[in-house]
Design an enzyme around this catalytic site. Structure first.
Site, short mmCIF file in Angstrom:
data_model
loop_
_atom_site.label_atom_id
_atom_site.label_comp_id
_atom_site.label_asym_id
_atom_site.label_seq_id
_atom_site.Cartn_x
_atom_site.Cartn_y
_atom_site.Cartn_z
N HIS A 1 5.70 6.05 11.24
CA HIS A 1 5.14 5.93 9.90
C HIS A 1 4.17 7.10 9.70
CE1 HIS A 1 3.93 4.37 6.16
NE2 HIS A 1 3.55 3.15 6.49
N ARG B 1 0.81 -1.22 0.00
CA ARG B 1 0.00 0.00 0.00
C ARG B 1 0.84 1.27 0.00
NH1 ARG B 1 -2.27 -3.97 1.84
NH2 ARG B 1 -0.51 -4.11 3.24
N THR B 2 1.79 1.33 0.90
CA THR B 2 2.55 2.58 1.01
C THR B 2 3.30 2.87 -0.29
OG1 THR B 2 2.83 2.18 3.37
CG2 THR B 2 4.28 3.81 2.37
N ARG C 1 11.63 3.55 3.18
CA ARG C 1 11.24 2.57 4.21
C ARG C 1 12.48 1.75 4.55
NH1 ARG C 1 6.02 -1.20 4.49
NH2 ARG C 1 5.24 0.86 5.03
N LYS D 1 25.37 -5.37 -2.14
CA LYS D 1 26.83 -5.38 -2.19
C LYS D 1 27.45 -4.73 -0.96
CE LYS D 1 26.52 -4.73 -7.20
NZ LYS D 1 26.70 -3.73 -8.29
#
Lengths: 305, 153
Positions: A131, A53-54, A103, A82
């Protein structure tokens, strides 16, 4: 808010929140209400954790504003694999994008990123921390259904690791709200969040059972017990499935009660609730687009600056 | 009486005497100041010395070095009762108490394993100092007990 970062909901005043929600409402009713032409705007999506969703609502939001995205993709397909540091990654993406949506599994990641780049950084979830954009769409949904003042809200589930909960609680302290937190003892709100809420003078009560407070609630915000946040699987199993909302549960609730959930859900809201008037969680998810359109429009400033 | 006890640790000619350190914290005082003797300074420590004010206390004497105000402030995190005596030619020329700073950088490690400062990132730890503890600026974890264990060594 223009040209700033959105790192936590603590930084948002009541006026900031209302500006975003009002703008979102205007955009939702008239898509041309957005202020700026975003055809030259590129948003960098850096998701170090899974997201549906985000991530998709941010992508939809910037595209509906006329802009586009560059997407790092999965961690396994990026230079992070890496061993590249977050600080290096965001400095590289700063050269490609006008803003960064981040995120990350670690708390404070968005703050760190913001110290390395000059473009706005939007925290799209930092571990068990914050959030804030989820909170804005939560508040938009709550305002549509119950209003934001004289509000009694129950927040239930994983309050310890639930970043959406922390952000929502902080933001609600700007309004005339009574906040009831329901969780197993092992998943109570972090003490620092309780400390902050008390500092803000918020009305906060903690419970282990929903039953005594359910009838007085205007909103019940349910969260998933997040298996992936538990250091110990045995600890997860002790509380998994302990809190489940069913149509039977809601017989004791007000007819006006809105049941919300940031999604995804697992077993904490039974499918039978979906068809009741209480179910607000899909509307909540849909609101992610107009709210994030409004936020981006206000945050990114003039495209010709 | 107390002077005799202080004489258990030799007088210094020039430097700093950190007095009224809570018993058992002397080594942490040196750690938080980054003093390990490798710069050649003379360091004397008295531990569990009888004290009128604290019952027992530690004393740290650092020869040839005057602490900066910033160093003195940081000491307050683990030695809030400490007094700082600046010594020149065997005389105490300045004497003052520590004061708590608003924040400290690069001194403490965040105990939260999920904090971004615990990852392999180019970041200096930073804590806001509260009345009764410290708070990580990044993950916002509040630490009230066990602060000496967080000292970066």
């Amino acid at each position: 808010m223009r040209h700033g970062n959105i790192l936590t909901s603590k930084q948002l005043s009541r006026a900031d929140i209302e500006a975003v929600l009002d703008h979102a409402a205007a955009i939702e009713s008239d898509g041309s209400a957005a202020v700026e032409d975003r055809s030259e705007t590129v948003l960098g999506l850096l998701f170090f954790e899974p997201s549906t969703r985000t991530k998709m609502s941010f992508e939809t939001a910037i595209k509906r504003l006329g802009g586009d995205v560059v997407d790092m993709g999965s961690v396994d397909a990026s230079s992070v694999k890496k061993g590249e540091s977050l600080a290096d990654t965001v400095r590289v993406i700063e050269g490609y994008a006008d803003g960064i949506v981040l995120r990350h599994p670690r708390q404070g990641a968005a703050k760190l990123a913001s110290e390395y780049v000059d473009v706005p950084v939007i925290n799209a979830g930092d571990g068990a921390g914050h959030h804030p954009t989820q909170t804005l769409l939560d508040l938009y949904t709550i305002r549509e259904n119950a209003g934001l003042d004289d509000l009694t809200i129950g927040i239930m589930g994983d309050l310890k690791y639930g970043r959406t909960v922390h952000s929502l609680a902080y933001a609600l302290s700007n309004f005339d709200t009574r906040q009831h937190f329901v969780s197993p003892e092992s998943l109570q709100l972090p003490r620092e969040v309780v400390f902050d809420l008390h500092q803000e003078g918020a009305s906060v009560k903690e419970h282990e059972s929903l039953d005594p407070i359910l009838p007085e609630l205007d909103v019940l915000y349910v969260t998933r017990i997040q298996r992936e946040r538990f250091p110990d699987e045995n600890e997860y199993q002790k509380v998994a499935g302990e809190y489940c909302i069913t149509t039977e549960t809601l017989e004791a609730a007000s007819d006006e009660l809105s049941v919300m959930h940031p999604l995804p859900r697992v077993d904490e809201i039974a499918p039978g609730v979906d068809t009741t008037d209480h179910a607000t969680y899909f509307e909540q998810a849909h609101n992610g687009v107009p709210v994030r359109m409004a936020l981006l429009d206000l945050l990114l400033g003039d495209s010709d600056e | 009486m107390s002077e005799n006890h202080e004489l258990r640790v030799s007088k210094i000619k020039n430097g700093t005497v950190i007095d009224h350190v809570h018993a058992g914290q002397a080594l942490n005082v040196l750690a938080i100041l980054g003093i390990d003797g490798s710069d050649g300074e003379g360091v004397s420590i008295g531990m569990n010395v009888p004290s009128d004010r604290l019952a027992t206390k530690d004393i740290v004497k650092v020869e040839g070095r005057e602490l900066s105000q910033e160093e003195v402030d940081v000491l307050s995190l683990i030695a809030p009762e400490a007094t700082i005596n600046i010594v020149r030619e065997y005389d105490v020329v300045e004497k003052h108490r520590v004061e708590r700073p608003d924040s400290v950088e690069g001194i403490l490690s965040c105990p939260n394993a999920g904090c971004i400062t615990a990852a392999d990132e180019p970041v200096t730890s930073r804590f806001d100092v509260l009345d009764d503890g410290v708070r990580c600026v990044y993950c916002e974890r509040i630490v009230r007990d066990g602060i000496p264990a967080l000292i970066e060594r």
